[in-house]
Every structure is written in C-alpha cells, then in structure tokens.
Design a protein around this motif. Structure first.
Motif, PDB file in Angstrom:
ATOM      1  N   THR A 194      -2.054 -41.390  36.975  1.00  0.00           N
ATOM      2  CA  THR A 194      -0.592 -41.389  36.968  1.00  0.00           C
ATOM      3  C   THR A 194      -0.058 -41.203  38.382  1.00  0.00           C
ATOM      4  OG1 THR A 194      -0.598 -39.006  36.488  1.00  0.00           O
ATOM      5  CG2 THR A 194      -0.452 -40.506  34.606  1.00  0.00           C
ATOM      6  N   SER A 195       1.208 -41.543  38.566  1.00  0.00           N
ATOM      7  CA  SER A 195       1.781 -41.484  39.916  1.00  0.00           C
ATOM      8  C   SER A 195       2.038 -40.068  40.385  1.00  0.00           C
ATOM      9  CB  SER A 195       3.089 -42.290  39.951  1.00  0.00           C
ATOM     10  OG  SER A 195       4.029 -41.773  39.023  1.00  0.00           O
ATOM     11  N   HIS A 196       2.140 -39.117  39.471  1.00  0.00           N
ATOM     12  CA  HIS A 196       2.388 -37.727  39.850  1.00  0.00           C
ATOM     13  C   HIS A 196       1.263 -36.832  39.338  1.00  0.00           C
ATOM     14  CE1 HIS A 196       6.823 -39.099  39.683  1.00  0.00           C
ATOM     15  NE2 HIS A 196       6.316 -39.291  40.886  1.00  0.00           N
ATOM     16  N   PRO A 197       0.968 -35.742  40.000  1.00  0.00           N
ATOM     17  CA  PRO A 197      -0.131 -34.860  39.596  1.00  0.00           C
ATOM     18  C   PRO A 197       0.133 -34.189  38.255  1.00  0.00           C
ATOM     19  CG  PRO A 197       1.169 -33.854  41.345  1.00  0.00           C
ATOM     20  CD  PRO A 197       1.662 -35.254  41.218  1.00  0.00           C
ATOM     21  N   HIS A 198      -0.955 -33.777  37.610  1.00  0.00           N
ATOM     22  CA  HIS A 198      -0.805 -33.162  36.280  1.00  0.00           C
ATOM     23  C   HIS A 198      -0.490 -31.673  36.347  1.00  0.00           C
ATOM     24  CE1 HIS A 198      -4.856 -31.817  37.164  1.00  0.00           C
ATOM     25  NE2 HIS A 198      -5.368 -33.030  37.030  1.00  0.00           N
ATOM     26  N   GLU A 247       2.029 -50.316  26.918  1.00  0.00           N
ATOM     27  CA  GLU A 247       2.303 -49.671  25.627  1.00  0.00           C
ATOM     28  C   GLU A 247       2.137 -48.163  25.717  1.00  0.00           C
ATOM     29  OE1 GLU A 247       1.603 -51.190  21.972  1.00  0.00           O
ATOM     30  OE2 GLU A 247       1.428 -53.305  22.543  1.00  0.00           O
ATOM     31  N   LEU A 248       1.164 -47.713  26.490  1.00  0.00           N
ATOM     32  CA  LEU A 248       0.973 -46.280  26.667  1.00  0.00           C
ATOM     33  C   LEU A 248       2.165 -45.670  27.387  1.00  0.00           C
ATOM     34  CD1 LEU A 248      -0.832 -43.773  26.479  1.00  0.00           C
ATOM     35  CD2 LEU A 248      -1.940 -44.507  28.600  1.00  0.00           C
ATOM     36  N   GLN A 249       2.695 -46.377  28.379  1.00  0.00           N
ATOM     37  CA  GLN A 249       3.857 -45.904  29.116  1.00  0.00           C
ATOM     38  C   GLN A 249       5.048 -45.713  28.175  1.00  0.00           C
ATOM     39  OE1 GLN A 249       3.778 -46.068  33.064  1.00  0.00           O
ATOM     40  NE2 GLN A 249       4.920 -44.305  32.369  1.00  0.00           N
ATOM     41  N   GLY A 253       7.026 -42.109  26.859  1.00  0.00           N
ATOM     42  CA  GLY A 253       8.455 -41.825  26.990  1.00  0.00           C
ATOM     43  C   GLY A 253       8.985 -42.041  28.379  1.00  0.00           C
ATOM     44  N   VAL A 254       8.174 -42.618  29.267  1.00  0.00           N
ATOM     45  CA  VAL A 254       8.636 -42.939  30.617  1.00  0.00           C
ATOM     46  C   VAL A 254       8.795 -44.453  30.713  1.00  0.00           C
ATOM     47  CG1 VAL A 254       8.190 -42.726  33.086  1.00  0.00           C
ATOM     48  CG2 VAL A 254       7.340 -40.986  31.511  1.00  0.00           C
ATOM     49  N   PRO A 255      10.021 -44.964  30.887  1.00  0.00           N
ATOM     50  CA  PRO A 255      10.193 -46.416  30.980  1.00  0.00           C
ATOM     51  C   PRO A 255       9.307 -47.005  32.058  1.00  0.00           C
ATOM     52  CG  PRO A 255      12.318 -45.311  30.827  1.00  0.00           C
ATOM     53  CD  PRO A 255      11.291 -44.235  31.012  1.00  0.00           C
ATOM     54  N   GLY A 281       6.473 -34.761  33.817  1.00  0.00           N
ATOM     55  CA  GLY A 281       6.191 -34.765  35.243  1.00  0.00           C
ATOM     56  C   GLY A 281       5.072 -35.676  35.672  1.00  0.00           C
ATOM     57  N   LEU A 282       4.562 -36.533  34.794  1.00  0.00           N
ATOM     58  CA  LEU A 282       3.429 -37.376  35.161  1.00  0.00           C
ATOM     59  C   LEU A 282       3.836 -38.692  35.811  1.00  0.00           C
ATOM     60  CD1 LEU A 282       1.163 -36.833  32.028  1.00  0.00           C
ATOM     61  CD2 LEU A 282       0.849 -35.878  34.309  1.00  0.00           C
ATOM     62  N   GLY A 283       5.077 -39.104  35.620  1.00  0.00           N
ATOM     63  CA  GLY A 283       5.551 -40.334  36.229  1.00  0.00           C
ATOM     64  C   GLY A 283       4.957 -41.573  35.580  1.00  0.00           C
ATOM     65  N   LYS A 284       4.695 -42.604  36.403  1.00  0.00           N
ATOM     66  CA  LYS A 284       4.168 -43.865  35.885  1.00  0.00           C
ATOM     67  C   LYS A 284       2.652 -43.808  35.701  1.00  0.00           C
ATOM     68  CE  LYS A 284       5.413 -47.765  37.557  1.00  0.00           C
ATOM     69  NZ  LYS A 284       5.695 -48.882  38.484  1.00  0.00           N
TER      70      LYS A 284
END
Length: 430
Positions: A194-198, A247-249, A253-255, A281-284
């Motif tokens: 993901t684009s942001h850390p977990h 589909e996972l995105q 719930g993150v467009p 907070g995970l982003g894309k």
C-alpha cells in the motif's frame, strides 16, 4: 518392504503447527514420541508466505517455553487494531497500551512457524519423524494402539493423537462424528503493498459478504484475509493482478483514483471517525501478490477423546477466521494436552487411559465452544443488512469502543491472557 515395529508413548498424526507444538512440549518430559506427517514442510525462504497467522500473546508464551519463538524470523508485532462496519459509522479501536502491553500479538507466516518447530523436532533425540508417511489402519487394544503406515512400517503407542487437520484420518478411523456446516464462503489470502505504512496496526472492515482484514508484515506490506461468498472468490482468483487490485481497493473503501492520507497516526487518542475511506490510513493498494483460496466450514467433534485417542487443533474443531483465533486454539489444545499427559506420567498413570484424557476434553472443549459461539454470533450479526440490526451493531460498536472495562476484557481474552490457561501460557517474561 519388511515390517518393522517401534513402541512409543505418544504417536502424533500430523506435523503441522499444532502437532509439532505438542511434540515439542512432550519431548522434554521423558516420553518417546513419533510424528507422522504426509508431506515435508516447505523450506523456509525469504519470500513472503501468503498464509499467515495472528499469534496471540498466550501462544507466544507457549512457543517461548519451547525455545521456538526465539528462532522465528519476520514476526511482526501489531499494537493496535481498527475495526469498522462498511454499512455504517460504527467502529472500535483496540490499543495494547490500554492494558499495559506493548503488542496485541504478532503476524507470522505459517511457513516460518513450522520451520522453527521442525528444526526443534529434528534436534530432539526423543522424537522420531515419519515423513512422508500416512496412517492406513489403526487398531485399538487394551494397552496400546497399533498403527500401520503406507510404507509397511508398524508403530505401537500408548496414545494416538490426531492433529491431522479438518479432514482428519485419525478422527475417521476412530469413528468420531462431527457437527457443523459449510459456510459457502472462501478465505482469499494474498500479500499486498500500500502507499502508506500500516503503523503496526491490523485493519478489518466488515462487508456484507464477509470481513476484509489487512494484517501488518515486517517489510511494510500487508497480508489480506478476505472472506467472500464462494462464487465471488472463485471469480476474483481468476482476475488479472490489476483487476484484482481495483476490486480490492473498492472493497477497502478507498476510491482507486485517490491517494488519501489521513492525519491520524497509530497511538493517538483523538482520531477521525472510521467511515468509508476517511478513516483508513493505508492509502492506495499498489500491487498484490499471488492469491490463494481456502473454503470455510465449521466442524466440531462430538468427542475430543476416547480410550488411547485424543484430537487437537482442526481435527477437533475448525472455526471462522474472522478473529484469527484458529491457530491459537490449536496451540492451547497442544499445551493443555501436554500438561495433562505430563502430570499423569509423573503420577505413574496410564497416559492413554480415558479417565486421564477426559480431563483434557473437559478443559478444552468448553473454551472452544465459547469461542465458536462468539464468532458465530459476530458473523451472523454482520452478515445481515436489516436496518434495525445494522443500526444496533453500529451502535454496539460505538458503545463498546467507549466502555473501557469491556473493551479491555475483550482484548485480554483475544490475546490469550485470560481464562483457564495452560501453565505454559500463564508463565512468561511478562
């Protein structure tokens, strides 16, 4: 091949995590142990295993007592857990700091756990490994059980333990019946970036088709466990990587066209409401690795024990993965059975006698039934879309999030730090 005969105190069918844990726990107590496993465990590699387990603090204590935990690599702590309902604004946040702990548990690849356990088994002079080998017949006699393996070897043991999974051969040979049902769901697992850390946080979103969990891994990626109706899971398993990520995105719930960065950071008391993509907070999702699917069903054995027989782990019970408790229940089974057998041996009792094994069954069956009932209730509550129940569950999440004593009690039970624990789970550096 000529038959050869060996006599053991305990023969364990199944060398997976649960069976290997039992073997390690018995190896230091003066017992001769045989482990019979159908296939060789996968060699440990640096590649991330898509199959992971959420190992509770209680299970960590058990593995520490066996000098196994210290050998694990890539054990990733998760310090917080964020849960929310996709159909409303209800959410709950668990923080290990609230009960004075530094972690809620650890996410570990199954192959890593198994590799450490098998290294311990191979280094023990009290354990003989039969691998690959399969039990073809089991004959129960007054003072022993006789096993014939598919390679012609014969083993005798005072006790046979079935740790051979949901489709247990031992359970079938012993004519033990089960109760349960097919969930008509599949757990889809994969590793994603993901684009942001977990933030060492486990994220779980309850969707109408089943929960979607993101579990933190050591390299910054996340392991997903996505519970889906079987037909939908089969379709997702055939998609291209890009189509699956899309589909996972959406399910998360993150467009897909947005890379949302929220201001909340793990450990902060004040955080925005978790609703839609605003609280995540995970982003894309940048990429997804290979996907695997596992059909889900509930199984509970009518008996855990019989004369010279005991069932542990998935051979005795399989549960829904929404709380990640399956492996922890199995590890507790193994520790409890080892404790019962060790005490019986120290008192010169027959470790295969039904009167001895009944103690293990009484101890673990009740606890496992409570967990099964709790998870069934949660699963069914979140599966319904009726407006009154949807309102009630969101209200309940919000109220529980503010009820610190209740929330802390839930955390301690989920962490394996409360209840009637085996001695190995009660003792530890904490």
């Amino acid at each position: 091949m000529n038959q050869t005969e060996k006599i053991y105190d305990v023969a364990i069918a199944g060398g997976g995590i649960v069976g290997a844990t039992l073997a390690c726990a018995l190896s230091g107590g003066g017992m001769r142990v045989a482990v019979i496993e159908v296939k060789q465990p996968e060699a440990f590699t640096e590649q991330i295993d898509p199959r992971v387990s959420a190992v509770s603090r209680g299970s960590v204590r058990i593995l520490e007592s066996l000098d196994v935990w210290q050998a694990l690599r890539h054990a990733t702590p998760f310090r917080e857990m964020q849960v929310w309902d996709a159909s409303g604004s209800g959410n709950i946040h668990f923080d290990s700091a609230d009960i004075g702990m530094d972690t809620l548990g650890y996410i570990v690849e199954n192959g890593v756990i198994l590799g450490a356990l098998w290294e311990k088994l191979h280094n023990s002079t009290a354990i003989d490994m039969y691998c690959p080998a399969r039990i073809t017949t089991a004959t129960w006699q007054r003072e022993r059980v006789t096993l014939m393996l598919d390679d012609g070897r014969r083993l005798d043991a005072k006790l046979l333990v079935g740790a051979d999974g949901a489709d247990s051969t031992v359970r079938r040979l012993a004519d033990i019946t089960t109760r349960g049902w097919d969930y008509h769901q599949t757990a889809l697992v994969a590793t994603v970036r993901t684009s942001h850390p977990h933030h060492e946080t486990a994220w779980q979103r309850f969707l109408p088709g089943g929960p979607l969990a993101f579990l933190p891994l050591a390299d910054g990626s996340s392991s997903i466990v996505w519970t889906l109706p079987t037909e939908q899971a089969a379709r997702l398993l055939t998609l291209s990587d890009d189509a699956f990520v899309h589909e996972l995105q959406e399910a998360l719930g993150v467009p897909p066209h947005r890379d949302v960065l929220v201001s909340w950071e793990a450990g902060c008391r004040e955080r925005p409401p978790v609703h839609g993509y605003q609280g995540l907070g995970l982003g894309k999702i940048l990429e997804a690795g290979p996907r695997l699917g596992f059909p889900l069903r509930l199984i509970h054995a009518d008996q855990y024990v019989n004369e010279r027989l005991a069932l542990i782990g998935d051979a005795a019970h399989t549960i829904h993965p929404l709380a990640g408790q399956g492996v922890n229940l199995g590890i507790s089974d193994a520790a409890a059975l080892a404790e019962v057998l060790g005490e019986a041996r120290s008192q010169d009792k027959d470790i295969g006698a039904l009167r001895v094994l009944r103690r293990y069954e009484r101890w673990r069956k009740g606890d496992n039934l409570i967990m099964i009932a709790a998870l069934e209730g949660i699963k069914r509550l979140f599966a319904t879309n009726l407006p009154p129940l949807r309102w009630a569950r969101n209200r309940g999440l919000a109220l529980t999030d503010r009820a610190w004593p209740v929330k802390n009690m839930i955390m301690r039970h989920a962490m394996g730090l409360a209840g009637d624990l085996p001695e190995r789970a009660r003792s530890g550096p904490e």
